[in-house]
Scaffold this motif. Structure first.
Motif, PDB file in Angstrom:
ATOM      1  N   LEU A   1       0.828  -1.214   0.000  1.00 14.74           N
ATOM      2  CA  LEU A   1       0.000   0.000   0.000  1.00 14.74           C
ATOM      3  C   LEU A   1       0.855   1.254   0.000  1.00 14.74           C
ATOM      4  O   LEU A   1       0.501   2.254  -0.630  1.00 14.74           O
ATOM      5  CB  LEU A   1      -0.926  -0.020   1.218  1.00 14.74           C
ATOM      6  CG  LEU A   1      -2.102  -0.995   1.153  1.00 14.74           C
ATOM      7  CD1 LEU A   1      -2.879  -0.983   2.461  1.00 14.74           C
ATOM      8  CD2 LEU A   1      -3.020  -0.645  -0.016  1.00 14.74           C
ATOM      9  N   MET A   2       1.987   1.211   0.693  1.00 10.88           N
ATOM     10  CA  MET A   2       2.874   2.372   0.693  1.00 10.88           C
ATOM     11  C   MET A   2       3.420   2.658  -0.706  1.00 10.88           C
ATOM     12  O   MET A   2       3.469   3.811  -1.156  1.00 10.88           O
ATOM     13  CB  MET A   2       4.035   2.138   1.665  1.00 10.88           C
ATOM     14  CG  MET A   2       3.650   2.202   3.118  1.00 10.88           C
ATOM     15  SD  MET A   2       5.065   1.961   4.205  1.00 10.88           S
ATOM     16  CE  MET A   2       4.261   2.000   5.807  1.00 10.88           C
ATOM     17  N   LEU A   3       3.819   1.580  -1.426  1.00 11.95           N
ATOM     18  CA  LEU A   3       4.333   1.772  -2.782  1.00 11.95           C
ATOM     19  C   LEU A   3       3.244   2.281  -3.721  1.00 11.95           C
ATOM     20  O   LEU A   3       3.490   3.167  -4.549  1.00 11.95           O
ATOM     21  CB  LEU A   3       4.905   0.453  -3.304  1.00 11.95           C
ATOM     22  CG  LEU A   3       6.152  -0.069  -2.579  1.00 11.95           C
ATOM     23  CD1 LEU A   3       6.577  -1.402  -3.159  1.00 11.95           C
ATOM     24  CD2 LEU A   3       7.296   0.939  -2.669  1.00 11.95           C
ATOM     25  N   VAL A   4       2.030   1.733  -3.583  1.00 17.54           N
ATOM     26  CA  VAL A   4       0.926   2.197  -4.415  1.00 17.54           C
ATOM     27  C   VAL A   4       0.590   3.657  -4.097  1.00 17.54           C
ATOM     28  O   VAL A   4       0.325   4.461  -4.992  1.00 17.54           O
ATOM     29  CB  VAL A   4      -0.303   1.280  -4.231  1.00 17.54           C
ATOM     30  CG1 VAL A   4      -1.524   1.870  -4.938  1.00 17.54           C
ATOM     31  CG2 VAL A   4      -0.008  -0.108  -4.756  1.00 17.54           C
ATOM     32  N   ALA A   5       0.598   3.989  -2.795  1.00 19.58           N
ATOM     33  CA  ALA A   5       0.301   5.366  -2.402  1.00 19.58           C
ATOM     34  C   ALA A   5       1.345   6.331  -2.958  1.00 19.58           C
ATOM     35  O   ALA A   5       1.020   7.432  -3.415  1.00 19.58           O
ATOM     36  CB  ALA A   5       0.231   5.468  -0.884  1.00 19.58           C
ATOM     37  N   LEU A   6       2.614   5.915  -2.930  1.00 24.16           N
ATOM     38  CA  LEU A   6       3.667   6.765  -3.474  1.00 24.16           C
ATOM     39  C   LEU A   6       3.459   6.986  -4.973  1.00 24.16           C
ATOM     40  O   LEU A   6       3.573   8.117  -5.474  1.00 24.16           O
ATOM     41  CB  LEU A   6       5.030   6.128  -3.219  1.00 24.16           C
ATOM     42  CG  LEU A   6       6.241   6.851  -3.831  1.00 24.16           C
ATOM     43  CD1 LEU A   6       6.370   8.266  -3.280  1.00 24.16           C
ATOM     44  CD2 LEU A   6       7.525   6.056  -3.581  1.00 24.16           C
ATOM     45  N   ALA A   7       3.141   5.922  -5.722  1.00 19.97           N
ATOM     46  CA  ALA A   7       2.898   6.058  -7.157  1.00 19.97           C
ATOM     47  C   ALA A   7       1.686   6.946  -7.418  1.00 19.97           C
ATOM     48  O   ALA A   7       1.686   7.762  -8.348  1.00 19.97           O
ATOM     49  CB  ALA A   7       2.697   4.676  -7.781  1.00 19.97           C
ATOM     50  N   ALA A   8       0.643   6.793  -6.574  1.00 18.34           N
ATOM     51  CA  ALA A   8      -0.554   7.611  -6.756  1.00 18.34           C
ATOM     52  C   ALA A   8      -0.270   9.081  -6.484  1.00 18.34           C
ATOM     53  O   ALA A   8      -0.734   9.970  -7.212  1.00 18.34           O
ATOM     54  CB  ALA A   8      -1.671   7.104  -5.844  1.00 18.34           C
ATOM     55  N   VAL A   9       0.509   9.351  -5.441  1.00 20.12           N
ATOM     56  CA  VAL A   9       0.851  10.741  -5.124  1.00 20.12           C
ATOM     57  C   VAL A   9       1.696  11.346  -6.241  1.00 20.12           C
ATOM     58  O   VAL A   9       1.482  12.495  -6.658  1.00 20.12           O
ATOM     59  CB  VAL A   9       1.590  10.805  -3.768  1.00 20.12           C
ATOM     60  CG1 VAL A   9       2.182  12.187  -3.551  1.00 20.12           C
ATOM     61  CG2 VAL A   9       0.640  10.464  -2.631  1.00 20.12           C
ATOM     62  N   ALA A  10       2.667  10.582  -6.736  1.00 20.17           N
ATOM     63  CA  ALA A  10       3.509  11.091  -7.815  1.00 20.17           C
ATOM     64  C   ALA A  10       2.688  11.344  -9.080  1.00 20.17           C
ATOM     65  O   ALA A  10       2.857  12.374  -9.753  1.00 20.17           O
ATOM     66  CB  ALA A  10       4.638  10.102  -8.101  1.00 20.17           C
ATOM     67  N   ALA A  11       1.770  10.415  -9.413  1.00 24.42           N
ATOM     68  CA  ALA A  11       0.929  10.604 -10.595  1.00 24.42           C
ATOM     69  C   ALA A  11       0.009  11.805 -10.432  1.00 24.42           C
ATOM     70  O   ALA A  11      -0.181  12.598 -11.359  1.00 24.42           O
ATOM     71  CB  ALA A  11       0.117   9.341 -10.869  1.00 24.42           C
ATOM     72  N   GLY A  12      -0.561  11.951  -9.233  1.00 24.07           N
ATOM     73  CA  GLY A  12      -1.439  13.097  -8.999  1.00 24.07           C
ATOM     74  C   GLY A  12      -0.695  14.414  -9.043  1.00 24.07           C
ATOM     75  O   GLY A  12      -1.166  15.398  -9.628  1.00 24.07           O
ATOM     76  N   ALA A  13       0.501  14.445  -8.430  1.00 27.93           N
ATOM     77  CA  ALA A  13       1.294  15.671  -8.449  1.00 27.93           C
ATOM     78  C   ALA A  13       1.742  15.999  -9.876  1.00 27.93           C
ATOM     79  O   ALA A  13       1.733  17.172 -10.296  1.00 27.93           O
ATOM     80  CB  ALA A  13       2.507  15.527  -7.530  1.00 27.93           C
ATOM     81  N   GLY A  14       2.123  14.974 -10.641  1.00 29.25           N
ATOM     82  CA  GLY A  14       2.515  15.224 -12.030  1.00 29.25           C
ATOM     83  C   GLY A  14       1.370  15.742 -12.863  1.00 29.25           C
ATOM     84  O   GLY A  14       1.545  16.654 -13.685  1.00 29.25           O
ATOM     85  N   ALA A  15       0.167  15.167 -12.683  1.00 27.71           N
ATOM     86  CA  ALA A  15      -1.006  15.649 -13.421  1.00 27.71           C
ATOM     87  C   ALA A  15      -1.359  17.075 -13.025  1.00 27.71           C
ATOM     88  O   ALA A  15      -1.762  17.887 -13.870  1.00 27.71           O
ATOM     89  CB  ALA A  15      -2.183  14.711 -13.176  1.00 27.71           C
ATOM     90  N   PHE A  16      -1.204  17.390 -11.748  1.00 28.62           N
ATOM     91  CA  PHE A  16      -1.492  18.741 -11.272  1.00 28.62           C
ATOM     92  C   PHE A  16      -0.555  19.750 -11.932  1.00 28.62           C
ATOM     93  O   PHE A  16      -0.994  20.812 -12.417  1.00 28.62           O
ATOM     94  CB  PHE A  16      -1.361  18.798  -9.757  1.00 28.62           C
ATOM     95  CG  PHE A  16      -1.470  20.181  -9.186  1.00 28.62           C
ATOM     96  CD1 PHE A  16      -2.688  20.816  -9.108  1.00 28.62           C
ATOM     97  CD2 PHE A  16      -0.337  20.856  -8.742  1.00 28.62           C
ATOM     98  CE1 PHE A  16      -2.799  22.104  -8.590  1.00 28.62           C
ATOM     99  CE2 PHE A  16      -0.436  22.130  -8.217  1.00 28.62           C
ATOM    100  CZ  PHE A  16      -1.666  22.759  -8.148  1.00 28.62           C
TER     101      PHE A  16
END
Length: 419
Positions: free
Chosen positions: A170-185
């Motif tokens: 879950l930590m790895l998935v959360a990190l990927a999700a945060v990075a994807a969200g920040a990149g999209a932002f």
């Protein structure tokens, strides 16, 4: 299932993650300066385990980043990185350094946002994966559970060991999700913060207008030079064919005029094509070409159907006006050769009160001329040449003749040059 996975680990997400890590790397010098300021105040080093000094240095580094973003190269570098890594449409971003207060403020906002978010994501990228992997391996390694590393991370505490595996995932998935969200932002904010300002749009419009003016300028030169040559050659060849047996002397004159016309036109064509090969730097310069001093050769190419009267000292005419006046006379003779049916053409060129006057007349044709599909560009080019020099041009039937009257002021152009 495939779409969420693509959003988190697809090529676009990976490139945006790299863009964030690049922002974190650019932020490192500012963070180090912040630690030098915070360290003596808190009595901690830059590698302190305490979170407060780290975020203190982070808070000091952000204003420093915003300040240095005012350098001219900041926006071009940011735009290049956003186009290559964020997947932003190229036409939505500005080119060149920021001009004006608004563009500089928006560039500073983007640079600070990129470095600030990039620093957080980069820090998480460096720290979180080793911790998550350690958690997932912890249930299967007794030695790891007893190591100082597990104790440092607090992973040696009692509890259901099997929970560490999904927790690490879950930590790895959360990190990927945060990075994807920040990149999209950041990708959504790029057009707003790095997009062209009103000054940029005005500069782009001026560049397009200048390029169009150069293209029109070269088109006029090619039209007048080549068009006149073809008309003159056609006229001379047709006249020579009619008197081939009865007037050999005229035929020799016509052939000599054809030879001179084609030789001169090839030279003019080479000069214009040379400017095209030189690109923007060459096309923006002075167009070479004949001037009023070459009128004798021009009239000789036309033949016996043209008569020229000159009043005033044409040597006083600036070079730019002289070249344009030559092209105007050339176009007038071309039109007369095309439509006047071999009738005599009279041309008057006079210099009066700092104004060059050109008047050309020929009898109206007995029948209406054939209308060309494109409407013809000759008289339009004459009007454009006159207008660019601040003059006027009028053409049309008057008193039983076709008259072309052009006035070109000499003022505002330096003698011996002027564009």
């Amino acid at each position: 299932m495939r779409r969420p996975l693509t959003l988190l680990t697809g090529q676009r997400a990976r490139l945006r993650w790299v863009h964030l890590i690049l922002g974190g790397a650019l932020f490192m010098p500012y963070w180090l300066v912040g630690t030098l300021i915070v360290g003596p105040l808190t009595g901690s080093s830059m590698f302190s385990a305490s979170v407060a000094p780290q975020f203190g240095a982070y808070a000091i580094g952000l204003p420093l980043a915003a300040l240095t973003s005012l350098f001219p190269l900041t926006r071009p570098m940011s735009v290049a990185a956003a186009r290559a890594l964020c997947g932003v449409a190229p036409d939505g971003l500005a080119d060149g350094p920021a001009r004006g207060r608004d563009a500089k403020a928006r560039t500073a906002g983007w640079f600070t946002l990129h470095l600030g978010i990039g620093a957080l994501v980069s820090g998480a990228t460096l720290a979180l994966p080793p911790f998550a992997v350690t958690l997932m391996v912890l249930p299967f390694s007794a030695g790891l559970r007893e190591s100082e590393l597990a104790s440092f991370w607090g992973a040696d505490r009692s509890g259901p060991l099997w929970l560490y595996v999904p927790a690490g995932l879950l930590m790895l998935v959360a990190l990927a999700a945060v990075a994807a969200g920040a990149g999209a932002f950041l990708a959504r904010q790029a057009p707003r913060l790095l997009g062209p300002s009103r000054a940029d749009r005005l500069a782009a419009a001026e560049r397009r207008a200048a390029e169009l003016a150069v293209r029109n300028r070269l088109a006029r030169e090619l039209h007048d030079s080549v068009g006149h040559a073809l008309s003159a050659v056609t006229l001379q060849a047709g006249a020579a064919r009619k008197v081939l047996d009865s007037d050999p002397e005229f035929v020799r004159e016509a052939l000599a005029a054809i030879e001179e016309t084609t030789r001169r036109t090839v030279g003019e064509l080479d000069a214009v094509l040379g400017l095209l090969r030189q690109g923007d730097d060459g096309a923006g310069g002075e167009l070479p070409g004949p001037d009023l001093a070459s009128l004798d050769a021009l009239l000789k190419a036309v033949g016996r159907q043209a008569e020229l009267t000159v009043t005033g000292e044409l040597e006083r005419v600036p070079d730019a006006v002289s070249r344009e006046a030559y092209r105007i006379v050339q176009e007038g003779l071309t039109n007369a050769a095309r439509y006047a049916g071999g009738e005599r053409v009279t041309a008057r060129i006079g210099l009066h009160d700092e104004e060059l006057e050109i008047t050309m007349e020929n009898p109206l044709p007995g029948r209406a001329p054939v209308v060309r599909p494109d409407g013809g560009r000759g008289l339009r080019g004459v009007a454009e040449r006159a207008r660019l020099l601040g003059g006027t041009a009028e053409a049309g039937p008057a008193d039983g003749v076709w008259r072309l009257a052009v006035r070109l002021p000499l003022g505002g152009l330096p003698r011996g040059g002027g564009r």
